[in-house]
Write an enzyme that holds these catalytic residues in place. Structure first.
Site, PDB file in Angstrom:
ATOM      1  N   PRO A 455       0.833  -1.213   0.000  1.00  0.00           N
ATOM      2  CA  PRO A 455       0.000   0.000   0.000  1.00  0.00           C
ATOM      3  C   PRO A 455       0.861   1.254   0.000  1.00  0.00           C
ATOM      4  CG  PRO A 455      -0.800  -1.583   1.622  1.00  0.00           C
ATOM      5  CD  PRO A 455       0.527  -2.101   1.137  1.00  0.00           C
ATOM      6  N   TYR A 614      -1.756   5.436  13.052  1.00  0.00           N
ATOM      7  CA  TYR A 614      -3.123   5.833  12.710  1.00  0.00           C
ATOM      8  C   TYR A 614      -4.073   5.360  13.818  1.00  0.00           C
ATOM      9  CZ  TYR A 614      -0.960   7.032   8.284  1.00  0.00           C
ATOM     10  OH  TYR A 614      -0.141   7.588   7.334  1.00  0.00           O
TER      11      TYR A 614
END
Length: 813
Positions: A455, A614
């Site tokens: 990613p 995150y």
């Protein structure tokens, strides 16, 4: 001085002071005016002696003095190993030393690995060794011949005094360097201890190969590292005691084990003789029942030495005083000798001492850093040896040989195709198939190869909608042959974006745009799977696009942030609001809604982003989760919300499609997630149904201090795989197909995710197949591209080859 061995320095100056010159001195060019003439060398090991000899040889006017606290015939350890590269440098710098070394070197090509009664031999490695005592004799003789003053059994004067009375001070005084400690504030050393005890011993016979032998005892795992260093020719009797009594053949034997094993076995209560006898009994098979001998040998722990600076004023560090690298890659003497070569060369090439010392450090530091990374990987492999004991026998041997990441699948294949082929067959590679092109199954999804496009945030969406850029970006990488192509982190809410350019799956329009991309991949790149990574930015949101200032707050248009705790990511950044119970429920529902849209969009795999600081990662790390409710405190409580989200997503995600979880296995910061906690986190997700763990590191706190380097994150994936018993995806500076093959075949990972290499080359996987001569189901070229499946010819290749090349007298090395 009492006990000092002094040799008059031919042609040297008297002691009229620094820079004084006699009438008989040869005139010096302007380039030479700042070259050091009075040189002090502290430490009479190989690095110090060789530096002294080189400096004197390059300028006979120099007065070079070596201080060594021990006697000339005192030495510790037995044999030393030097590479062909180091020998080549010695040959060019000093043919006299090289010729003397060449007479005594023992050479061999094989490495033997003995584990659970089975011996595996790998050929073609090429080692050279000789007795450490003989090496020092050669260097003593060379120093004497050149006029270096050697002062044995003599402590060096205070480092400050040496610096005041000499033009140059070379500190070669080892891992316990007093010179380094005297200038600690300038050199800023870091000494790191490790978890194994080891002892240097010798056997009075020559092993046939470099031998690693594993002993599984009632107290734990022990290992032997052994290699020959003396093998006299028939009728030859060596005068060197390093060759063993009466000049017999000899081998170095190092016995190593974890500290807790050492104590459990009672070595902490044994004297030297008892330890030696016990080691000989444990490794009786390797020794053929012969005894071991010691030379004031003691059990010790290895310490890694790193210095922020290598010089201060006119004082410079070389060898173990500047840096250490674990003995398991045979680098200590090699690095010290190469330091001496580089220092002497820089002093010749540079106009001033300051420039020379700067050039020396600039030249050597990256080489040493690379060696230390390899040495640390090797050291940690042996510290965690028990992790690999149940691997298939040949895979275990391959894993050991490639432990430092310097020996790889490809160069092992070139050295010993027979051995590498046997490992591949045991692994299950079809004939002619590199490990990276073997299939791998996750739930109902079979990946045709082990390559993943990692990613990568593109920051190119509008209102969270992926557009033509994403179609071309992901479509190109899917056509490029990877087994699995992952999207960037796709945000589950508008508030959960990192930047205004982040893609999302929180609207139907976004879902339709993603379906356009998955339909293209499935239609035009059949056999390639496409996965979606779902995440929420947490406290790292509302920032600028990466190329406008990564992690920097937006100048305007900011949105409020939420996180596990009210802690800003960076000083001056926005402080998030700690999520309430009601908000936790809202966020969980945002994840499930996005997962349902991802399923309808046709993604083959879903990854839950619980890494890189995150939102979900913020719950896992003790550095970012300061909650006092049911979602903070102990590791189990910090896991609670990420697991709730995982369970909710798994419930709506199709049963036959796999789910993976990305985690940060370390925060690279004190007090952060420990490797043990990372394994526990992996076990928890696996117990809840995760099909694989995507093991990353860091980016959790801004003050992190990562240890970057090639494949630097893979040891964390390796640990999770073996200790949690779950398939893993390894990431982190994996850049070559050789690395991928090595990691897969060694059993350190199941899949390899590469990011930047796929930005450089969207067809990285297909090109890897072409470069390895592989054509098969693991790498299928799209029909329109098949004409490009052969590397294009570049430049003229039919030019006649030279019939004869002369390089001077031939010398066998």
């Amino acid at each position: 001085m009492a006990g000092a061995v002094t040799v008059p320095a031919k042609g040297t100056r008297g002691s009229a002071g620094r820079g004084a010159r006699s009438a008989t001195d040869h005139p010096r060019s302007p380039h030479e005016t700042d070259r050091p003439l009075r040189v002090a060398v502290v430490g009479g090991g190989p690095g110090g002696l060789y530096a002294a000899a080189l400096l004197k040889r390059l300028d006979p006017h120099r007065q070079v003095t070596v201080w060594e606290r021990n006697a000339p015939d005192d030495t510790f350890g037995f044999g030393v190993v030097l590479s062909d590269e180091t020998l080549g440098g010695i040959e060019h710098a000093d043919a006299v030393v090289y010729a003397a070394l060449k007479k005594d070197f023992v050479r061999w090509d094989d490495i033997e690995i003995v584990h659970r009664g089975t011996r595996h031999t790998s050929q073609g490695h090429g080692f050279a060794a000789l007795g450490r005592h003989r090496l020092l004799e050669i260097l003593h003789e060379r120093c004497h011949a050149l006029g270096v003053e050697l002062r044995f059994r003599t402590e060096a004067p205070d480092p400050v005094l040496l610096a005041e009375t000499h033009d140059l001070v070379v500190a070669a005084d080892g891992v316990h360097s007093t010179t380094r400690e005297a200038y600690r504030d300038a050199f800023r050393p870091t000494l790191t201890g490790h978890r194994c005890r080891y002892i240097w011993l010798a056997a009075d016979f020559a092993l046939d190969a470099f031998r690693f032998e594993i002993a599984e005892t009632e107290h734990g795992v022990m290992q032997l590292h052994g290699y020959p260093y003396s093998r006299p020719s028939p009728g030859h009797v060596s005068a060197s005691r390093s060759a063993g009594p009466q000049g017999r053949s000899a081998s170095t034997v190092i016995v190593e084990m974890r500290e807790e094993v050492w104590r459990a076995a009672g070595f902490d209560d044994m004297d030297e003789g008892e330890s030696v006898d016990r080691c000989a009994k444990i490794f009786a098979d390797a020794l053929g029942g012969r005894p071991l001998r010691s030379d004031k040998s003691t059990w010790t722990t290895f310490r890694t030495v790193v210095n922020e600076r290598w010089s201060h004023g006119n004082t410079v560090l070389v060898g173990d005083a500047a840096h250490t690298a674990h003995f398991s890659i045979g680098s200590g003497t090699k690095l010290a000798v190469e330091d001496a070569l580089a220092l002497a060369a820089c002093l010749e090439e540079q106009p001033t001492l300051t420039q020379a010392l700067t050039a020396y450090e600039e030249e050597r530091r990256p080489v040493v850093a690379s060696t230390q990374r390899a040495a640390r990987a090797s050291l940690e492999w042996f510290e965690d040896l028990s992790r690999y004991l149940d691997q298939p026998p040949r895979q275990f041997a391959f894993n050991l040989l490639t432990r430092s990441r310097r020996v790889t699948h490809e160069n092992l294949r070139l050295r010993d195709a027979r051995f590498t082929g046997s490992v591949e067959r045991e692994f299950g590679c079809p004939p002619g198939t590199p490990p990276m092109f073997t299939p791998f199954r996750l739930r109902g999804l079979t990946l045709r190869n082990r390559v993943v496009v990692s990613p990568m945030d593109m920051y190119s969406a509008t209102d969270g909608v992926p557009g033509d850029f994403h179609l071309v970006h992901l479509g190109a990488r899917a056509l490029g042959g990877a087994g699995l192509v992952m999207t960037e982190m796709v945000c589950v809410s508008e508030q959960g974006r990192i930047t205004p350019g982040c893609a999302g799956l929180y609207t139907g329009r976004q879902g339709e745009a993603w379906k356009r991309i998955t339909d293209f991949v499935h239609a035009r790149a059949p056999g390639t799977a496409i996965g979606v990574q779902l995440g929420h930015s947490g406290r790292k949101g509302s920032t600028r696009l990466m190329w406008e200032g990564m992690d920097e707050p937006l100048p305007d248009g900011n949105w409020p942030l939420v996180a596990a705790s009210a802690l800003p990511y960076k000083p001056g950044g926005q402080t998030p609001r700690a999520l309430s119970r009601a908000q936790l429920t809202d966020v969980r529902e945002q994840f499930t809604a996005a997962a349902a849209r991802a399923a309808r969009a046709g993604f083959d795999l879903l990854e839950l982003h619980c890494a890189h600081g995150y939102l979900l990662s913020g719950f896992l790390s003790p550095l970012t989760n300061h909650r006092t409710d049911a979602y903070g405190g102990s590791p189990q409580k910090r896991l609670r919300f990420p697991l709730e989200v995982f369970d909710a997503v798994r419930a709506v995600w199709p049963e036959d499609r796999p789910m993976t979880v990305r985690v940060s296995a370390t925060d690279w910061a004190e007090g952060g997630t420990s490797p043990e906690e990372a394994v526990a986190i992996a076990r928890a997700f696996a117990a809840h149904g995760a099909d694989a763990l995507d093991v990353s590191t860091g980016q959790v706190v801004a003050e992190e201090r990562p240890r970057f380097g090639r494949s630097y994150q893979t040891p964390y994936a390796d640990r999770v795989r073996h200790e949690a018993g779950v398939p893993v995806i390894a990431v982190g500076a994996i850049s070559s197909w050789d690395d991928v093959n090595s990691l897969i075949l060694a059993g350190r990972t199941d899949l390899c995710a590469l990011a930047r290499p796929h930005l450089y080359d969207p067809h990285w996987t297909l090109h890897a197949a072409a470069e390895q001569g592989y054509e098969g189901p693991g790498a299928v070229w799209p029909a329109p591209y098949r004409a490009g499946s052969r590397r294009p010819v570049t430049g003229r290749t039919d030019a006649p080859k030279p019939r004869l090349t002369l390089h001077g007298p031939r010398q066998d090395v």
